[in-house]
Scaffold this motif. Structure first.
Motif, PDB file in Angstrom:
ATOM      1  N   UNK A 149      27.961  23.692  57.850  1.00 45.87           N
ATOM      2  CA  UNK A 149      28.683  22.987  58.914  1.00 45.87           C
ATOM      3  C   UNK A 149      30.186  23.263  58.797  1.00 45.87           C
ATOM      4  N   UNK A 150      30.703  23.280  57.584  1.00 47.53           N
ATOM      5  CA  UNK A 150      32.132  23.484  57.349  1.00 47.53           C
ATOM      6  C   UNK A 150      32.600  24.856  57.820  1.00 47.53           C
ATOM      7  N   UNK A 151      31.701  25.797  57.909  1.00 40.77           N
ATOM      8  CA  UNK A 151      32.064  27.140  58.390  1.00 40.77           C
ATOM      9  C   UNK A 151      32.486  27.107  59.857  1.00 40.77           C
ATOM     10  N   UNK A 152      32.055  26.082  60.596  1.00 47.46           N
ATOM     11  CA  UNK A 152      32.322  25.997  62.032  1.00 47.46           C
ATOM     12  C   UNK A 152      33.195  24.815  62.428  1.00 47.46           C
ATOM     13  N   UNK A 153      33.581  23.970  61.457  1.00 44.03           N
ATOM     14  CA  UNK A 153      34.325  22.755  61.786  1.00 44.03           C
ATOM     15  C   UNK A 153      35.444  22.566  60.764  1.00 44.03           C
ATOM     16  N   UNK A 154      36.685  22.664  61.226  1.00 43.06           N
ATOM     17  CA  UNK A 154      37.835  22.585  60.321  1.00 43.06           C
ATOM     18  C   UNK A 154      37.940  21.239  59.610  1.00 43.06           C
ATOM     19  N   UNK A 171      37.193  18.297  54.402  1.00 43.14           N
ATOM     20  CA  UNK A 171      36.464  17.309  53.590  1.00 43.14           C
ATOM     21  C   UNK A 171      35.764  18.014  52.433  1.00 43.14           C
ATOM     22  N   UNK A 172      35.114  19.132  52.714  1.00 43.94           N
ATOM     23  CA  UNK A 172      34.430  19.898  51.674  1.00 43.94           C
ATOM     24  C   UNK A 172      35.424  20.363  50.607  1.00 43.94           C
ATOM     25  N   UNK A 173      36.589  20.800  51.027  1.00 46.00           N
ATOM     26  CA  UNK A 173      37.615  21.234  50.070  1.00 46.00           C
ATOM     27  C   UNK A 173      37.998  20.072  49.147  1.00 46.00           C
ATOM     28  N   UNK A 218      12.403   3.413  66.338  1.00 45.54           N
ATOM     29  CA  UNK A 218      13.138   2.386  67.079  1.00 45.54           C
ATOM     30  C   UNK A 218      13.719   3.009  68.340  1.00 45.54           C
ATOM     31  N   UNK A 219      14.287   2.164  69.181  1.00 40.04           N
ATOM     32  CA  UNK A 219      14.990   2.691  70.349  1.00 40.04           C
ATOM     33  C   UNK A 219      16.418   3.036  69.938  1.00 40.04           C
ATOM     34  N   UNK A 220      17.074   3.863  70.735  1.00 41.99           N
ATOM     35  CA  UNK A 220      18.432   4.273  70.365  1.00 41.99           C
ATOM     36  C   UNK A 220      19.481   3.203  70.681  1.00 41.99           C
ATOM     37  N   UNK A 221      19.093   2.137  71.348  1.00 42.90           N
ATOM     38  CA  UNK A 221      20.036   1.070  71.679  1.00 42.90           C
ATOM     39  C   UNK A 221      20.698   0.452  70.457  1.00 42.90           C
ATOM     40  N   UNK A 222      19.935   0.285  69.375  1.00 35.56           N
ATOM     41  CA  UNK A 222      20.485  -0.305  68.162  1.00 35.56           C
ATOM     42  C   UNK A 222      21.552   0.551  67.505  1.00 35.56           C
ATOM     43  N   UNK A 223      21.490   1.834  67.757  1.00 35.22           N
ATOM     44  CA  UNK A 223      22.474   2.763  67.203  1.00 35.22           C
ATOM     45  C   UNK A 223      23.884   2.356  67.609  1.00 35.22           C
ATOM     46  N   UNK A 224      24.038   1.994  68.878  1.00 31.83           N
ATOM     47  CA  UNK A 224      25.364   1.709  69.421  1.00 31.83           C
ATOM     48  C   UNK A 224      25.932   0.372  68.946  1.00 31.83           C
ATOM     49  N   UNK A 225      25.138  -0.412  68.259  1.00 32.11           N
ATOM     50  CA  UNK A 225      25.664  -1.613  67.619  1.00 32.11           C
ATOM     51  C   UNK A 225      26.472  -1.281  66.369  1.00 32.11           C
ATOM     52  N   UNK A 226      26.246  -0.080  65.825  1.00 24.03           N
ATOM     53  CA  UNK A 226      26.936   0.352  64.604  1.00 24.03           C
ATOM     54  C   UNK A 226      27.926   1.493  64.835  1.00 24.03           C
ATOM     55  N   UNK A 227      27.630   2.335  65.809  1.00 26.32           N
ATOM     56  CA  UNK A 227      28.423   3.549  66.004  1.00 26.32           C
ATOM     57  C   UNK A 227      28.831   3.672  67.471  1.00 26.32           C
ATOM     58  N   UNK A 228      30.076   4.054  67.689  1.00 28.96           N
ATOM     59  CA  UNK A 228      30.553   4.244  69.060  1.00 28.96           C
ATOM     60  C   UNK A 228      29.876   5.449  69.702  1.00 28.96           C
ATOM     61  N   UNK A 229      29.615   6.470  68.875  1.00 26.23           N
ATOM     62  CA  UNK A 229      29.017   7.699  69.393  1.00 26.23           C
ATOM     63  C   UNK A 229      28.508   8.542  68.222  1.00 26.23           C
ATOM     64  N   UNK A 230      27.985   9.707  68.532  1.00 26.25           N
ATOM     65  CA  UNK A 230      27.453  10.614  67.510  1.00 26.25           C
ATOM     66  C   UNK A 230      28.527  11.002  66.498  1.00 26.25           C
ATOM     67  N   UNK A 231      29.750  11.233  66.967  1.00 26.24           N
ATOM     68  CA  UNK A 231      30.841  11.610  66.050  1.00 26.24           C
ATOM     69  C   UNK A 231      31.093  10.531  65.004  1.00 26.24           C
ATOM     70  N   UNK A 232      30.976   9.287  65.391  1.00 26.46           N
ATOM     71  CA  UNK A 232      31.159   8.183  64.428  1.00 26.46           C
ATOM     72  C   UNK A 232      30.051   8.220  63.373  1.00 26.46           C
ATOM     73  N   UNK A 233      28.843   8.539  63.801  1.00 23.49           N
ATOM     74  CA  UNK A 233      27.741   8.687  62.841  1.00 23.49           C
ATOM     75  C   UNK A 233      28.012   9.857  61.908  1.00 23.49           C
ATOM     76  N   UNK A 234      28.447  10.983  62.441  1.00 26.54           N
ATOM     77  CA  UNK A 234      28.725  12.150  61.608  1.00 26.54           C
ATOM     78  C   UNK A 234      29.800  11.838  60.563  1.00 26.54           C
ATOM     79  N   UNK A 235      30.819  11.085  60.952  1.00 28.13           N
ATOM     80  CA  UNK A 235      31.856  10.683  60.000  1.00 28.13           C
ATOM     81  C   UNK A 235      31.271   9.782  58.922  1.00 28.13           C
ATOM     82  N   UNK A 236      30.438   8.840  59.313  1.00 31.21           N
ATOM     83  CA  UNK A 236      29.796   7.947  58.339  1.00 31.21           C
ATOM     84  C   UNK A 236      28.895   8.740  57.390  1.00 31.21           C
TER      85      UNK A 236
END
Length: 190
Positions: free
Chosen positions: A106-111, A116-118, A38-56
């Motif tokens: 990932x947790x080794x580089x992101x507090x 969350x892992x803890x 698909x095109x990436x346009x549909x992504x922004x209908x669900x997520x504000x940005x990549x960080x929002x996707x990572x949280x989801x």
């Protein structure tokens, strides 16, 4: 009639697959869109940005590896020790283990991911402690056995060692028998 959008869950699932395959740096909107065809346009209908996707993605991982595992293991059996065994098989399944290992990296580089892992690991340890406490009265031994069981589950996929005369599955079963044996059995073997 408008075009059907790629469901939010498919973006999350594609993100988790990319995370498992290549780590957090592999989770890129354009690459996910390509993998979904698909095109990436549909992504922004669900997520504000990549960080929002990572949280989801982390929300989904946590739900699948804690809440769903506890629910499914409780439905599978009423025996607490069997529930822990079922929970281990579900948690470290072919699907979830690569995601879990990628989250650990990932947790080794992101507090925030480390926090969350803890939380997830603490929930897993509570399940182990509760089950082991059914067969062992000493709180210090319960903690040690829970630690060893969890460490074995996490590290088993990383070990390349041979087990002369035994299969990996046989060794794992024997380790489980030792870790989850009744308190009096463990004391006799000392």
């Amino acid at each position: 009639m408008g075009a059907l959008r790629t469901p939010r869950a498919r973006w999350v699932e594609a993100g988790l697959a990319a995370l498992a395959a290549g780590g957090v740096d592999a989770v890129r909107v354009e690459a996910l869109a390509t993998s979904l065809g698909v095109t990436k346009g549909g992504f922004y209908g669900f997520f504000a940005d990549r960080d929002a996707l990572l949280t989801a993605m982390l929300d989904t991982w946590e739900e699948e590896t804690v809440d769903a595992v506890i629910r499914q293991s409780a439905e599978a059996t009423e025996n607490a020790l069997d529930q822990v065994r079922v929970a281990g098989r579900l948690t470290f399944s072919e699907r979830l283990l690569p995601i879990d290992l990628a989250v650990r990296d990932w947790a080794r580089r992101d507090d925030a991911v480390a926090a969350r892992l803890r939380r997830v690991d603490n929930a897993r340890m509570r399940l182990l402690r509760d089950a082991i406490a059914l067969v062992c009265d000493d709180p210090d031994e319960v903690e040690a056995r829970a630690f060893l069981a969890f460490a074995a589950a996490i590290s088993s996929s990383l070990l390349a060692a041979d087990h002369p005369g035994m299969t990996r599955a046989q060794v794992a079963r024997r380790a489980g028998d030792l870790l989850f044996s009744r308190d009096d059995q463990g004391r006799r073997s000392r």
